[in-house]
Write an enzyme that holds these catalytic residues in place. Structure first.
Site, short mmCIF file in Angstrom:
data_model
loop_
_atom_site.label_atom_id
_atom_site.label_comp_id
_atom_site.label_asym_id
_atom_site.label_seq_id
_atom_site.Cartn_x
_atom_site.Cartn_y
_atom_site.Cartn_z
CE1 TYR A 16 19.69 120.55 14.98
CE2 TYR A 16 17.54 121.53 14.65
CZ TYR A 16 18.47 121.20 15.55
OH TYR A 16 18.97 121.79 16.65
CE LYS A 72 18.11 119.02 17.88
NZ LYS A 72 18.64 118.65 19.24
CB SER A 83 15.17 121.74 18.08
OG SER A 83 14.90 122.77 17.60
P1 NAI Z 1 26.94 124.31 19.36
O1 NAI Z 1 27.47 124.08 18.29
O2 NAI Z 1 27.82 125.41 20.24
O3 NAI Z 1 26.96 122.99 20.35
C1 NAI Z 1 26.95 121.74 19.93
C2 NAI Z 1 27.93 121.03 20.78
O4 NAI Z 1 28.00 119.48 20.42
C3 NAI Z 1 29.41 121.30 20.50
O5 NAI Z 1 30.16 121.52 21.53
C4 NAI Z 1 30.02 120.04 19.76
O6 NAI Z 1 31.44 120.20 19.82
C5 NAI Z 1 29.18 119.01 20.22
N1 NAI Z 1 29.32 117.89 19.49
C6 NAI Z 1 29.14 117.85 18.18
N2 NAI Z 1 29.06 116.40 17.65
C7 NAI Z 1 29.40 115.72 18.79
C8 NAI Z 1 29.64 114.37 18.86
N3 NAI Z 1 29.68 113.45 18.01
N4 NAI Z 1 29.88 113.81 20.32
C9 NAI Z 1 29.94 114.74 21.19
N5 NAI Z 1 29.76 116.04 21.15
C10 NAI Z 1 29.52 116.53 19.93
O7 NAI Z 1 25.63 124.48 19.22
P2 NAI Z 1 24.35 124.63 20.43
O8 NAI Z 1 23.28 125.56 19.86
O9 NAI Z 1 25.06 124.82 21.90
O10 NAI Z 1 23.55 123.27 20.24
C11 NAI Z 1 23.30 122.56 21.63
C12 NAI Z 1 22.38 121.65 21.24
O11 NAI Z 1 20.95 122.62 21.23
C13 NAI Z 1 22.06 120.97 19.97
O12 NAI Z 1 21.68 119.75 20.10
C14 NAI Z 1 21.30 121.72 19.32
O13 NAI Z 1 20.69 120.92 18.29
C15 NAI Z 1 20.17 121.94 20.30
N6 NAI Z 1 19.41 123.37 20.05
C16 NAI Z 1 20.36 124.63 19.74
C17 NAI Z 1 19.30 125.80 19.34
C18 NAI Z 1 20.02 127.23 19.06
O14 NAI Z 1 19.36 127.95 18.45
N7 NAI Z 1 21.31 127.12 19.31
C19 NAI Z 1 17.88 125.73 19.17
C20 NAI Z 1 17.37 124.38 19.51
C21 NAI Z 1 18.18 123.22 19.89
C1 BGC Z 2 18.60 125.48 15.46
C2 BGC Z 2 18.84 126.74 15.25
C3 BGC Z 2 17.87 127.52 14.98
C4 BGC Z 2 16.68 127.28 15.90
C5 BGC Z 2 15.53 128.02 15.77
C6 BGC Z 2 17.49 125.17 16.39
O1 BGC Z 2 17.07 123.68 16.50
O2 BGC Z 2 19.86 124.39 15.78
O3 BGC Z 2 19.86 126.87 14.06
O4 BGC Z 2 18.01 128.91 15.13
O5 BGC Z 2 16.41 125.90 16.15
O6 BGC Z 2 14.89 127.74 14.48
#
Ligand code: NAI
Ligand code: BGC
Length: 267
Positions: A165, A169, A152
């Protein structure tokens, strides 16, 4: 690049039933990889990802596992070996937020975030690397394994009210770099993608209503909030031989969020 640069490869994507992980699974499959679609709780959505991949002529298997649980992770990699094939690409994507300021943060919320976002990355990387190392060196010169961590912008940008968080990261960034140093001689490539704000469930509160979205856009010089496929395209490139000499790198895919946009008119 050919349409199927990952033809014959096997990929495992954690947290692939939603958001960025889902987009990565679809992209990697469209690029020719067979994919293990890991999910945590949402079996139906994982099945839909598999259906979509198979409907497009690809191949995928869904598997439930908590990435923070050693036994479940080991069983998942075993399932991948048996039902999908020897792993080539790990996308360690699963992650959660449990936001709270320090004074009120519970130990449970600290542990939950560290367990999924950092311990999970370690457990999956270890299982993947063990598999890569147990295979004979390929003679074609390309990597014998490829690990991509979902980090992230908050591996570098401090984030008040989310210290669990950002600590996880920041840990992911140094895990990635340390493993890249360690595993490079084994021809295992290790990199991270560090997304900015991408529209998924994890940050729905920040982009869903217009006021929130306008606030968010102040942090993004490029002027749009990201979409999951923005990240998946970067992951596909890192997973392919096109990026073969990229190693130990965090690729910030963030519309410029790392550029300190608040300094545009100040300082
Ligand atoms: P999301 O909430 O759609 O996806 C997260 C996924 O991780 C979900 O499918 C959830 O079921 C799964 N998960 C949660 N706990 C788990 C576990 N214990 N074991 C296996 N799977 C598990 O959100 P998103 O945004 O797609 O997140 C994916 C990755 O991207 C995360 O690591 C998040 O920190 C990272 N990220 C997201 C950003 C954003 O702005 N959406 C920005 C930077 C990083
Ligand atoms: C976080 C989001 C956030 C993004 C930018 C990600 O790592 O999961 O919630 O919007 O960073 O700040």
């Amino acid at each position: 690049m050919s349409d199927t640069p990952l033809s014959g490869r096997v990929a495992l994507v954690t947290g692939a039933s939603s958001g960025i992980g889902r987009a990565c699974a679809l992209r990697l499959a469209a690029a020719g990889a067979r994919v293990l679609v890991n999910y945590y709780g949402d079996r139906q959505s994982a099945a839909e990802v598999v259906d979509q991949i198979e409907g497009a002529g690809g191949s995928a298997v869904a598997h439930q596992a908590d990435v923070g649980d050693e036994r479940q992770v080991e069983a998942m990699f075993e399932r991948c070996r048996e039902d999908v094939g020897p792993l080539d690409i790990l996308v360690a994507n699963a992650g959660i937020q449990k936001d709270s300021d320090l004074i009120t943060m519970s130990v449970d919320d600290w542990d939950a975030v560290l367990s999924t976002n950092l311990r999970g990355q370690f457990l999956c990387a270890r299982a993947a690397a063990r598999g890569f190392c147990s295979r004979k060196n390929k003679s074609d010169g390309r990597a014998s394994g490829n690990i991509i961590f979902m980090s992230s912008v908050h591996d570098r940008i401090p984030w008040a009210g989310r210290s669990n968080y950002s600590a996880a990261k920041g840990g992911t960034l140094m895990l990635m770099k340390s493993l890249a140093q360690e595993l490079g001689p084994e021809k295992i490539r290790v990199n991270a993608v560090s997304p900015g704000a991408i529209m998924t469930d994890i940050n729905r509160d920040a982009w869903e209503d217009e006021d929130g979205r306008q606030e968010l856009l102040k942090l993004i010089p490029y002027g749009r909030v990201g979409e999951p496929d923005d990240i998946a395209r970067a992951v596909q490139w890192l997973a392919s031989d096109e990026s073969d000499y990229v190693h130990g790198h965090a690729l910030y895919v963030d519309g410029g969020m790392m550029l300190y946009p608040s300094f545009r008119e100040g300082g």
